[in-house]
Design a protein around this motif. Structure first.
Motif, PDB file in Angstrom:
ATOM      1  N   TRP A 115      57.535  41.468  47.063  1.00 22.29           N
ATOM      2  CA  TRP A 115      56.761  41.827  48.264  1.00 22.29           C
ATOM      3  C   TRP A 115      56.604  43.339  48.353  1.00 22.29           C
ATOM      4  O   TRP A 115      55.514  43.845  48.623  1.00 22.29           O
ATOM      5  N   GLU A 118      54.092  44.731  45.917  1.00 21.16           N
ATOM      6  CA  GLU A 118      52.707  44.454  46.310  1.00 21.16           C
ATOM      7  C   GLU A 118      52.274  45.346  47.484  1.00 21.16           C
ATOM      8  O   GLU A 118      51.161  45.859  47.503  1.00 21.16           O
ATOM      9  N   ILE A 119      53.148  45.532  48.447  1.00 16.60           N
ATOM     10  CA  ILE A 119      52.800  46.351  49.621  1.00 16.60           C
ATOM     11  C   ILE A 119      52.595  47.807  49.216  1.00 16.60           C
ATOM     12  O   ILE A 119      51.678  48.481  49.683  1.00 16.60           O
ATOM     13  N   GLY A 247      48.796  47.311  54.133  1.00 20.05           N
ATOM     14  CA  GLY A 247      47.481  46.665  54.098  1.00 20.05           C
ATOM     15  C   GLY A 247      46.353  47.628  54.406  1.00 20.05           C
ATOM     16  O   GLY A 247      45.187  47.233  54.491  1.00 20.05           O
ATOM     17  N   SER A 345      50.782  38.514  54.791  1.00 23.85           N
ATOM     18  CA  SER A 345      49.830  39.538  54.376  1.00 23.85           C
ATOM     19  C   SER A 345      48.988  40.072  55.548  1.00 23.85           C
ATOM     20  O   SER A 345      48.905  41.278  55.775  1.00 23.85           O
TER      21      SER A 345
ATOM     22  N   THR C  38      43.444  44.164  49.430  1.00 28.15           N
ATOM     23  CA  THR C  38      43.899  42.816  49.743  1.00 28.15           C
ATOM     24  C   THR C  38      45.302  42.660  49.172  1.00 28.15           C
ATOM     25  O   THR C  38      45.520  42.880  47.987  1.00 28.15           O
ATOM     26  N   LEU C  39      46.249  42.331  50.030  1.00 29.03           N
ATOM     27  CA  LEU C  39      47.612  42.140  49.553  1.00 29.03           C
ATOM     28  C   LEU C  39      47.776  40.699  49.090  1.00 29.03           C
ATOM     29  O   LEU C  39      47.496  39.761  49.853  1.00 29.03           O
ATOM     30  N   ASP C  40      48.209  40.555  47.855  1.00 31.37           N
ATOM     31  CA  ASP C  40      48.395  39.219  47.292  1.00 31.37           C
ATOM     32  C   ASP C  40      49.753  38.684  47.734  1.00 31.37           C
ATOM     33  O   ASP C  40      50.701  38.613  46.960  1.00 31.37           O
ATOM     34  N   LEU C  41      49.821  38.344  49.014  1.00 30.01           N
ATOM     35  CA  LEU C  41      51.071  37.860  49.601  1.00 30.01           C
ATOM     36  C   LEU C  41      50.759  36.627  50.436  1.00 30.01           C
ATOM     37  O   LEU C  41      49.620  36.455  50.879  1.00 30.01           O
TER      38      LEU C  41
END
Lengths: 489, 131, 447
Positions: A115, A118-119, A247, A345, C38-41
């Motif tokens: 996570w 990705e963030i 985001g 997300s 776009t967060l892939d979460l």
């Protein structure tokens, strides 16, 4: 209203708990090994509960009221996080258990790494660092190791903007590197010309906080990063202000090579009166081999068809080492993971949007009453001056102390250093419009008092358990321990 | 007009130390301006007698509640004495920076180094400039 | 989005005050190419679903309580009285920041002052700080204190190989840029004499663990004298539970006492958050890192507490600070203060005695088994080393699968010459029945 010390309560012979008698034969202890006396309190359980309950009510806290402490992200700390961290299957697991008996804990850590990657837009994350300052120190050690590994030992300097938090230069010194301070320009951003002048083959990297400590997004961030990369340096991002960016933009996409996250700010884990925190570090691909370990990884090939992945602890190939014993502040990681799962997300983006909306709303409402030195759209926080031309003798500190009488915690005082009488305000997204309005009304009312009844501010606070405390006396007549300790020297 | 007491018989540094030369030896302290900027001084870290320092080297630290400042030697020399009263009553530096608040006595390596320092009028201007 | 209170009307009204049309306009300073990735979460879950998902994960672990455990090696299954967790749940402690504004932080400040006092009492040292991240980082900070106290004239540190292997690794991580030599633990199995011989006039600090990583009680008074003979600072890494019973290092002349405070009411929690305690002599107080709480008064003469000596710290001294540390482990220090209060003078000693008696009983019964030998050449406290007839991993697998016992720590990976040696920890939580069952299981493995 004060409370006696725990040592001044109770009575000789009193005990707070009954421990069982030994169910085994007694073993002899050589007399010369044993201590004679143990100077601990002698109190009952109810003495302890009342004492610490009475102490607790002397504190301000997020649970009690608004806490707009700039750069600290004092958002609501969800209670679900606390329940999850206390599940016996997480709280009672020993760090050296066979990984086969701790797959749930390892999976939770693995998912948190994913996570955070990705963030932030990074290729690797280590959950080892225990707090933001240790995350910073980790980041600098990683940059140093990267250059030395390439045989480039000439690089000994870290560039740091003058608006940076004090931990940046302190962490640099601990790494054996030299600090070069870069001034800010009139807009509060890094001075590009000065930065250019310092970019050469002695630069390890630049440490930069974005949004900066004025709450402004460095709109020249892409050219700044290019400048540093072009001289062979790396760019470290202080993630203290990530609450504005989830985001919204990923530091890794902008070209940052390293960044630390503050789980105790952005990811809602409680500050606990000064800790524990957690400061994971994210890095781009070329720095991943240097991360502190161990990290959690999936065991390759261990999963047969339809089976769950197996997780293991691994040490990166060229790791700078361990930053602490074991694997990171796991209990804090559980809380942050819980928070990320609840938000997802879209929710994380919404968090940052509302944090920025709240801060801009406060600025818009306060700008006619207080001077805003960098008055443009800000991110999740902003800085005002705590002084008035027509109320001489009133300082930011007086305004802060007076806010306590209105039941609110003051903003961060006197930081950043580049603003006179700075008051740095960060409301966070968990505050409602009513709570923001109440704060604005208090600030407007205090500004009026500053002119009409300045002594109300200068003598504030009036309604707290103690008044302004004598810090000079505390430092001159050091009293750090209430027990007499015999000195064997 | 300056707000600070700046005696005319001393020399001054850019880092707000004063030096009073007496033959081969000199007394050194911090100025009224320095103590005013630091506010209530709570601690002074003193060097060991017998240590030699070059000009501008840091020989100790003065601390208030809110700030800490290095003490620099205005001219090269060896420490021959330190003001031990400062250990228990650092507030002398606030009350009497030029007499009771001397910090070290130094045997100068080259007394002519002092000539390049500011005199009282130059130092007064330097303080006024900074406000 | 459980935790955001804004309604659509609120947002509209706030945007109007700011003078913007929509929320996205707040972010125009961000380069457009990178804006709104776009967060892939996954999507967010309700609290109920989140709770179920994490409970499910937690059930994949085998925790102490559900299992019988004899695993220690730096993290221990000690009893935490219910009061400790209940006090920690008070929102006034839990959700407060570092106590920068003393008028509204007296609860946290006084609790830390009491914690500092109890650590002084336990270690017999004159000053203790508000804590570090854990025992390992507290040891690293002790090294830095010693280097500063020696004003860079001494660039050598001697660490005994009987200090927790990960603590020694952390010291090496911390000091990699400081131009330092670290000796004394190569090979890690070197004995006390070899370690003491490594201390010389270039040594800023020498450190040993008490009881050591193998649970044994070394002659630390002799070590302290040897360090002092060379002008080095003597640092002891101590187990606070053991200090309920054993002679405190301060009484033997130690200059610095650090250690892991996890045993003081803090859950094992897969390795953190824990509590690094740090105590030293009054004369080193200004060289010490970390937060310090001191007593003072307000204008009315009421007693109160403040953070003091902050000129040592990073926010004032920046690159000249004693350390980069910003916070302490506030809530963990509070846990220790509550634990030490409720255990008190008599309770902590009782806990330590239970550990001592039960571990000695365990050692006795295991020693009687064929194929097993206990290292008894030094006294031990709550851990001891067992020479086993087979690889430890193999034995532990049997204990787990057959009896649900989490066995001891395998010493071979940090100490390669300690083949088939298991470090067993016995605390007040282990019953006689559990110990007998362990012995029975070990006996079966051998057959």
């Amino acid at each position: 209203m004060t409370e006696p010390l725990i040592y001044d309560l109770g009575s000789p012979g009193r005990a707070g708990i009954k421990m069982p008698d030994p169910d085994v034969p007694l073993a002899d202890l050589p007399a010369d090994l044993a201590r004679d006396d143990l100077d601990l309190p002698e109190v009952s359980e109810v003495d302890v509960v009342r004492h610490y309950t009475r102490l607790s009510i002397l504190n301000h806290s997020i649970d009690k009221g608004f806490y707009p402490l700039g750069s600290c992200t004092m958002k609501y700390n969800p209670r679900l996080n606390e329940d999850m961290a206390r599940l016996p299957g997480l709280a009672a697991v020993h760090p050296y258990q066979d990984p086969e008996t701790a797959q749930g804990a390892l999976e939770l850590m693995y998912e948190t790494q994913e996570w955070l990657k990705e963030i932030g837009g990074f290729a690797g994350v280590s959950l080892q660092p225990s707090a933001g300052a240790q995350g910073e120190f980790t980041g600098i050690l990683i940059m140093r190791a990267y250059h030395r590994d390439r045989g480039d030992t000439r690089r000994t300097r870290i560039l740091i903007p003058d608006s940076a938090h004090g931990t940046n230069p302190a962490s640099t010194t601990m790494s054996g590197l030299e600090v070069i301070e870069i001034p800010s320009d009139a807009r509060g951003n890094v001075d590009l010309e000065s930065l250019r002048a310092h970019c050469d083959d002695t630069v390890v990297g630049l440490m930069i906080t974005n949004p900066n400590t004025l709450g402004l997004f460095e709109d020249q961030i892409v050219p700044i990063i290019e400048l540093v990369h072009n001289c062979g340096g790396l760019v470290y991002g202080d993630g203290a202000n990530l609450n504005a960016l989830m985001g919204i933009v990923r530091p890794g996409d902008l070209g940052f090579d390293v960044m630390h996250y503050n789980l105790h700010k952005t990811f809602s884990t409680p500050h606990g009166g000064g800790g524990p925190g957690s400061g994971p570090v994210g890095v781009a691909e070329h720095l991943a081999p240097y991360l502190p370990g161990p990290l959690v990884d999936i065991v390759e090939g261990a999963e047969s068809e339809g089976e769950m992945p197996r997780y293991q602890l691994v040490m990166p190939a060229r790791s700078i080492g361990r930053m602490k014993a074991f694997y990171g502040n796991f209990g804090v990681i559980v809380r942050a993971y819980t928070y990320m799962m609840v938000n997802g997300s879209d929710g994380l983006r919404r968090v940052s949007e509302m944090a920025v909306l709240n801060a801009n709303y406060l600025r818009a409402r306060l700008r006619n009453t207080y001077h805003v030195p960098y008055d443009r759209v800000n991110m999740h926080e902003f800085v005002i001056e705590g002084r008035f031309a027509d109320a001489p003798g009133i300082h930011a500190l007086d305004i802060s102390k007076r806010l306590m009488d209105y039941g609110m915690h003051p903003p961060t005082n006197y930081f950043p250093l580049i603003v006179h009488e700075a008051l740095m305000i960060e409301p966070t997204e968990t505050e409602s419009k009513e709570s923001l309005d109440a704060f604005c009304n208090a600030m407007v009312s205090i500004a009026r008092e500053a002119r009409e009844q300045p002594e109300l501010l200068r003598d504030a606070p009036h309604s707290t358990p103690v008044g302004r405390l004598d810090e000079v006396r505390a430092a001159r007549q050091l009293s750090l321990c209430c027990r007499p300790i015999a000195n064997p020297d | 007009m300056s707000n600070w007491n700046i005696p005319t018989d001393l020399h001054y540094t850019k880092t707000d130390e004063w030096i009073k030369v007496d033959g081969q030896e000199a007394l050194i302290g911090i100025t009224d301006y320095a103590q005013d900027q630091l506010s209530d001084i709570v601690f002074v870290e003193l060097p060991e007698v017998g240590t030699s320092y070059s000009a501008n080297q840091s020989l100790g630290v003065v601390e208030s509640v809110k700030a800490a400042a290095d003490i620099h030697l205005p001219a090269s020399g060896e420490i021959v004495a330190t003001n031990n009263d400062l250990a228990d009553t650092p507030e002398i530096l606030n009350q009497d920076p030029y007499e009771g608040g001397w910090i070290v006595r130094v045997k100068l390596a080259d007394p002519s180094e002092v000539d390049s320092l500011m005199d009282a009028s130059a130092y007064t201007a330097y303080c006024d400039e900074r406000g | 989005m459980s935790y955001i209170p804004h309604t659509a009307d609120d947002i509209q009204a706030m945007l109007e005050t700011i003078g913007l049309a929509d929320v996205e306009e707040l972010f125009t300073a961000i380069p457009e190419a990178f804006r709104f990735p776009t967060l892939d979460l996954p999507e967010g879950l309700s609290q109920m679903e989140t709770s179920q998902a994490i409970e499910y994960l937690s059930e994949a672990n085998l925790p102490a309580g559900k299992m019988i455990t004899f695993l220690g090696a730096g993290a221990y299954n000690h009893y935490s009285p219910a009061v400790v967790n209940q006090v920690l749940l008070r929102g006034e402690f839990l959700t407060a920041y570092t106590p920068y504004q003393p008028e509204i932080s007296q609860g946290t400040l006084q609790a830390i002052f009491e914690y500092q006092s109890m650590i002084c009492a336990l270690t017999a040292m004159e000053v203790a700080n508000a804590s570090h991240y854990d025992g390992a980082t507290a040891l690293a900070e002790a090294v830095i204190l010693a280097l500063n106290a020696a004003r860079d004239d001494r660039k050598k540190v001697v660490l005994s190989g009987v200090i927790h292997p990960e603590y020694r690794e952390v010291v090496r991580t911390y000091t990699q840029g400081m131009g330092l030599t670290i000796e004394g633990d190569e090979p890690a199995s070197a004995d006390l004499n070899t370690f003491i011989d490594a201390i010389d006039d270039q040594t800023a600090l020498a450190a040993i663990q008490y009881p050591n990583f193998f649970g044994q009680i070394d002659d630390i008074a002799r070590f302290i004298q040897a360090a002092h003979a060379h002008g080095a600072l003597a640092c002891i890494v101590a187990d606070p539970i053991a200090l309920g019973l054993l002679k405190p290092p301060g009484a033997m002349g130690a200059d610095i006492v650090v250690g892991e405070g996890q045993g003081l009411g803090i859950p094992m929690s897969f390795g953190g958050p824990y509590l690094g305690f740090f105590a030293t002599r009054q004369k080193y107080v200004r060289k010490m890192a970390g937060r310090l709480v001191g007593e003072t008064t307000d204008a009315q003469g009421q007693t109160g507490y403040v953070l003091t000596l902050s000129t040592r710290e990073q926010h004032i001294r920046r690159e000249k600070a004693t350390s980069n540390i910003c916070t302490n482990q506030g809530l963990m220090a509070l846990a220790a203060a509550v634990y030490l209060s409720v255990m008190g003078k008599h309770g902590l000693r009782k806990v330590a005695e239970l550990c001592y008696h039960k571990s000695h009983y365990a050692a006795d019964v295991i020693d009687r088994l064929d194929g097993y030998n206990i290292d008894r050449h030094k006294p031990f406290f709550k851990e001891f080393v067992v020479q086993c007839p087979r690889p430890v991993a193999e034995i532990n697998r049997y204990l787990l699968e057959t009896y649900g016992i989490i066995g001891g720590y395998d010493l071979e990976s940090p100490y390669p010459d300690r083949k088939n040696q298991m470090l067993i920890a016995v605390t007040e939580m282990n019953t006689r029945e559990e110990i007998d069952l362990l012995a029975q299981a070990l006996n079966e493995v051998e057959q």
